[in-house]
Scaffold this motif. Structure first.
Motif, mmCIF file in Angstrom:
data_model
loop_
_atom_site.group_PDB
_atom_site.id
_atom_site.type_symbol
_atom_site.label_atom_id
_atom_site.label_comp_id
_atom_site.label_asym_id
_atom_site.label_seq_id
_atom_site.Cartn_x
_atom_site.Cartn_y
_atom_site.Cartn_z
ATOM 1 N N ASP A 64 0.836 -1.195 0.000
ATOM 2 C CA ASP A 64 0.000 0.000 0.000
ATOM 3 C C ASP A 64 0.873 1.248 0.000
ATOM 4 N N ARG A 65 0.485 2.232 -0.806
ATOM 5 C CA ARG A 65 1.270 3.465 -0.885
ATOM 6 C C ARG A 65 1.432 4.143 0.470
ATOM 7 N N LEU A 66 0.447 3.972 1.381
ATOM 8 C CA LEU A 66 0.564 4.566 2.713
ATOM 9 C C LEU A 66 1.797 4.036 3.426
ATOM 10 N N VAL A 67 2.124 2.766 3.225
ATOM 11 C CA VAL A 67 3.321 2.191 3.833
ATOM 12 C C VAL A 67 4.556 2.952 3.360
ATOM 13 N N LEU A 68 4.640 3.228 2.056
ATOM 14 C CA LEU A 68 5.799 3.945 1.520
ATOM 15 C C LEU A 68 5.819 5.394 1.981
ATOM 16 N N ASP A 69 4.639 6.036 2.047
ATOM 17 C CA ASP A 69 4.583 7.410 2.555
ATOM 18 C C ASP A 69 5.124 7.480 3.979
ATOM 19 N N LEU A 70 4.733 6.517 4.799
ATOM 20 C CA LEU A 70 5.193 6.510 6.185
ATOM 21 C C LEU A 70 6.686 6.228 6.272
ATOM 22 N N CYS A 71 7.194 5.355 5.402
ATOM 23 C CA CYS A 71 8.638 5.104 5.385
ATOM 24 C C CYS A 71 9.393 6.381 5.026
ATOM 25 N N ASP A 72 8.869 7.142 4.062
ATOM 26 C CA ASP A 72 9.485 8.433 3.721
ATOM 27 C C ASP A 72 9.526 9.347 4.937
ATOM 28 N N GLU A 73 8.396 9.444 5.642
ATOM 29 C CA GLU A 73 8.271 10.381 6.753
ATOM 30 C C GLU A 73 9.057 9.946 7.980
#
Length: 828
Positions: free
Chosen positions: A375-384
């Motif tokens: 899920d893209r949310l997983v990648l967004d959170l990894c970025d943050e």
């Protein structure tokens, strides 16, 4: 004007009015139409509500809509996984087949010649979409994002069909398919359903489709930024486009702006190229993110894509170590499956955030996303959060299939890279996993696997020349990926964990760039041992430490802890401790990723302590922390912490006056332990002093109740932890009796505990019998969660078990175990 807060409008796969499997990576689920004041007029609608679900095949679309009141359809919300409660059912395998979803959608497209889209963030495993009686298209693949353009299908629907809204039916199929990756031999469930978000989106006839931002940090400290874009132009509009690019730093300050006029184009075209002076760098300590907005204005309307990107430079030095922004960084990682108690793959956004936050708080700076695009949310959170990522396509235990198989694998690699291109957290594109598995489909054809892996590597390099490729466990092809991880399971599937360093050194010399993915041990939450290395002492030293053949099974081969050990948290903590201390001292090591952060369901794990659960997590399937979570914290975190081992160990045992080892996991330089408020002295932390970095005490417990308290200090900060326990000195005999007792209740549920006793009434504190709960009367068992306290069948943890009941009137709880009389408890 349309405003997308993401990098792409539509992600991956199908834009067609025919039943075809396509692979156009576009995204459309975060756009807004705005007026001249830049205020929203109509936003993309996330279609989380208003759905009905039916499991099993239908006789056709006429059956889907023939009766709104058909009781075979049940109201549901999204995300929804139709394996939410059967993935770890101890009696039957999880459902593999068709699940249908239906809803009616009101359409209000503000653009005269606009396009209406249905966007799926992911659905398992093959998805077919119908509008009324019109087949819109099919997407094969359970993990990449995809969209369907339903504009023409809406126009073709009859007034009778559209009464009450446009009828939409989505059929998800997770039945076995030899032409689809991943393989059915994969050690995880191939879930079915609409288990990620679905959205309704409106686009003008000419729109931005995808924006890629590449920031290159030079060795001289300068940063060049290239912005490329691709259009979505299905009806070949020709009106000229004004393109405006704007970049902000993390504080909202403009660092670049530009405008140009272009004719509509095909493929990716570079829109801008500029430099950022003294760019703020992205790293785990300071995950700085820039924001890029690209506006496209034409006679059709205005679209805008906004996304974040980061500036960083990394390098896997040949024969190690790993450098980020010119400095050595030890990659301290774990793994993640999209799986959770009670929902399976249909995790809520909040559950995803909670899990990633726990990974961050454990001290990890790296995560391998296993074994598929997430899920893209997983990648967004990894970025943050500053978590570096190895993201992987699901070419898993499958050899090389036919042309359709290969095209799908390549398509999923293409989609993953195009859809997640801008995430600074991603440093490795994983090409696959364990493609040397025994009996894999269609065969272990080494040359075919080498050839296809080379094709996948070269495709990844063409799509993204800024990142490296990786692969885990395929020894005969270890020279093909840029970064390779062998199989090393020292102290679990083979050998002794004290041989870990020797295995690392050997494997390092066999490849240019080495990384160690997957290591660890299963542990049954709440099970502890006074002699955790009893089996390990029977394992030969200097033996192989890789996972060979089908070593995950509890049959065949030499003595190994995975088969013959007690699966206690105590042993797992010692194994983790040894691995972490070893990794910390090796200045050449790039890093590692422990397998896995959270317990998860697998059809291959029927003989686990909890049936069908891989129990190698440092948290349970519902995110309850195991003791091992704190072992990692003690090595990886900077915020002072201290944890006495044994919070879930209420009764310890031994002879009266016998010394018992107490371990404290802490990152503090000094700790003092108290027993019943009497100091047992202070000790200094030394990471190489095993176990517990020297923070261990030989303790003589008083018979009966005891209290342990630790006070640890680091840089003027003091932290404490304490536990209470009972010390039992009487030796118990063979189990003869099971007893049930209510432990607690609230308005919704009642929790009951089980204890196993011998003939004298002494609790059997090391019992591991398998027990099974059943219920008669009102209420239901809260089970099939894949947790120690949420499974109707499971092994005991130190002679204890627990189950909860959803309340609905009186009932009788029963429990059985082989060789023991059943026990019952009447619950009013």
């Amino acid at each position: 004007m349309l405003d997308s807060t993401r990098r792409q409008f539509l992600i991956s796969a199908s834009m067609t009015t025919a039943a075809a499997v396509l692979g156009t990576p576009v995204r459309a689920d975060s756009v807004e139409a705005v007026d001249g004041t830049d205020e929203p007029v109509v936003s993309p609608k996330r279609l989380d509500g208003g759905w009905q679900f039916r499991q099993g095949p239908t006789s056709g679309q006429w059956q889907v809509w023939r009766a709104e009141e058909n009781d075979e359809w049940h109201a549901t919300g999204l995300p929804h996984c139709f394996n939410a409660m059967d993935a770890c059912d101890p009696d039957v395998p999880y459902f593999r087949g068709l699940g249908s979803y239906r809803t009616r959608i009101e359409i209000a497209n503000p653009f005269a010649q606009g396009r209406t889209m249905l966007h799926f963030q992911g659905a398992g495993q093959t998805t077919t979409v119908w509008v009324g009686q019109t087949l819109v298209g099919t997407h094969k693949g359970g993990y990449d994002e995809f969209s369907f353009d339903i504009t023409d299908a809406i126009k073709g629907a009859s007034p009778a069909e559209t009464k009450g809204g446009i009828p939409v039916c989505v059929v998800c199929d997770n039945a076995a398919d030899l032409e689809r990756v991943p393989s059915d031999q994969s050690d995880f469930c191939l879930y079915g359903g609409l288990y990620r978000h679905v959205s309704l989106v409106y686009l003008p006839g000419l729109a931005l489709e995808t924006v890629h931002v590449l920031a290159t940090l030079g060795t001289d400290g300068t940063t060049r930024v290239s912005v490329k874009a691709r259009l979505y132009n299905p009806t070949r509009r020709t009106s000229s486009c004004e393109v405006a690019t704007r970049v902000l730093d993390g504080a909202g300050q403009v660092v670049h702006e530009s405008t140009k006029t272009l004719a509509p184009w095909d493929g990716f075209v570079e829109l801008d190229d500029f430099s950022i002076a003294a760019a703020q760098l992205w790293s785990p300590e300071t995950p700085h993110l820039y924001r890029c907005a690209v506006n496209l204005t034409s006679a059709e309307g205005t679209t805008r894509i906004k996304d974040k990107f980061g500036v960083r430079r990394y390098e896997f030095l040949e024969n190690g170590p790993f450098h980020l922004n010119g400095k050595r960084v030890l990659l301290r990682g774990t793994h993640r499956h999209a799986d959770h108690a009670g929902v399976a793959a249909a995790m809520s956004d909040e559950q995803v955030r909670q899990e990633l936050q726990l990974i961050h708080e454990m001290g990890a700076n790296f995560i391998r996303l296993a074994h598929y695009q997430q899920d893209r949310l997983v990648l967004d959170l990894c970025d943050e959060l500053g978590l570096m990522v190895w993201e992987e396509v699901p070419w898993c235990r499958a050899g090389v299939g036919d042309e359709a198989f290969k095209q799908q694998a390549k398509g999923m690699l293409t989609h993953m890279i195009e859809q997640h291109y801008n995430h600074p957290s991603i440093i490795l594109w994983g090409l696959g996993n364990e493609d040397d598995w025994p009996d894999e489909y269609p065969s272990i054809d080494k040359e075919a696997i080498r050839e296809f892996m080379t094709e996948m590597r070269d495709l990844a390099h063409r799509l993204d020349g800024s990142r490296l490729t990786s692969f885990r466990r395929c020894d005969f092809a270890r020279d093909i990926p840029d970064v390779y991880s062998p199989s090393i399971w020292a102290g679990w599937y083979g050998g002794n964990y004290r041989d870990y360093e020797a295995s690392l050194t050997t494997q390092r010399g066999r490849v240019k760039r080495f990384f160690h993915a997957e290591w660890g041990a299963d542990s049954h939450a709440g099970r502890h041992s006074e002699d955790p290395e009893a089996v390990l002492r029977g394992v030969a030293r200097d033996a192989y430490t890789d996972e060979r053949g089908l070593a995950y099974m509890k049959t065949g081969g030499p003595v190994r802890v995975s088969r013959d050990g007690d699966w206690s948290e105590t042993y797992a903590c010692r194994l983790f401790d040894w691995h972490l201390k070893t990794q910390e001292k090796l200045d050449w090591l790039t890093g590692s990723a422990q397998w896995i952060f959270k317990d998860f369901a697998s059809p291959l794990r029927g003989d686990s302590c909890i049936p069908r659960i891989n129990q190698k997590g440092v948290v349970e399937r519902d995110l309850t922390k195991k003791e091992s979570y704190f072992v990692f914290q003690s090595y990886w975190t900077e915020k002072p912490m201290a944890h006495i081992y044994g919070h879930s160990w209420p009764v310890r045992w031994g002879k009266e006056g016998e010394h018992r080892e107490v371990l404290v996991y802490s990152n503090c330089e000094q700790a003092e332990l108290f027993l019943n408020e009497q100091s047992l002295g202070s000790k200094k932390r030394d990471s190489q002093n095993f176990p517990a970095a020297g923070l261990r005490w030989d303790v003589t417990f008083a018979k009966g109740e005891n209290r342990l308290r630790v006070v640890a200090r680091q840089g003027g900060v003091t932290v404490t932890d304490q536990i209470e326990l009972v010390y039992a000195t009487e030796e118990w005999g063979k189990p003869t009796t099971m007893k049930l007792a209510e432990k607690r209740r609230n308005a919704e549920s009642i929790t009951v505990g089980l204890t196993l006793y011998d003939a004298r009434g002494l609790p059997c504190l090391d019992a591991r019998d398998t027990v099974r709960f059943s219920l008669a009367g009102g209420g239901r068992l809260i089970d099939n969660l894949g947790t120690v306290h949420g499974s109707r069948e499971a092994q005991l943890a130190n002679g204890r078990a627990e189950i909860s009941i959803a309340r609905k009137g009186g009932c009788v709880l029963g429990v059985t175990a082989q060789g023991l009389p059943p026990a019952f408890l009447e619950i009013p």
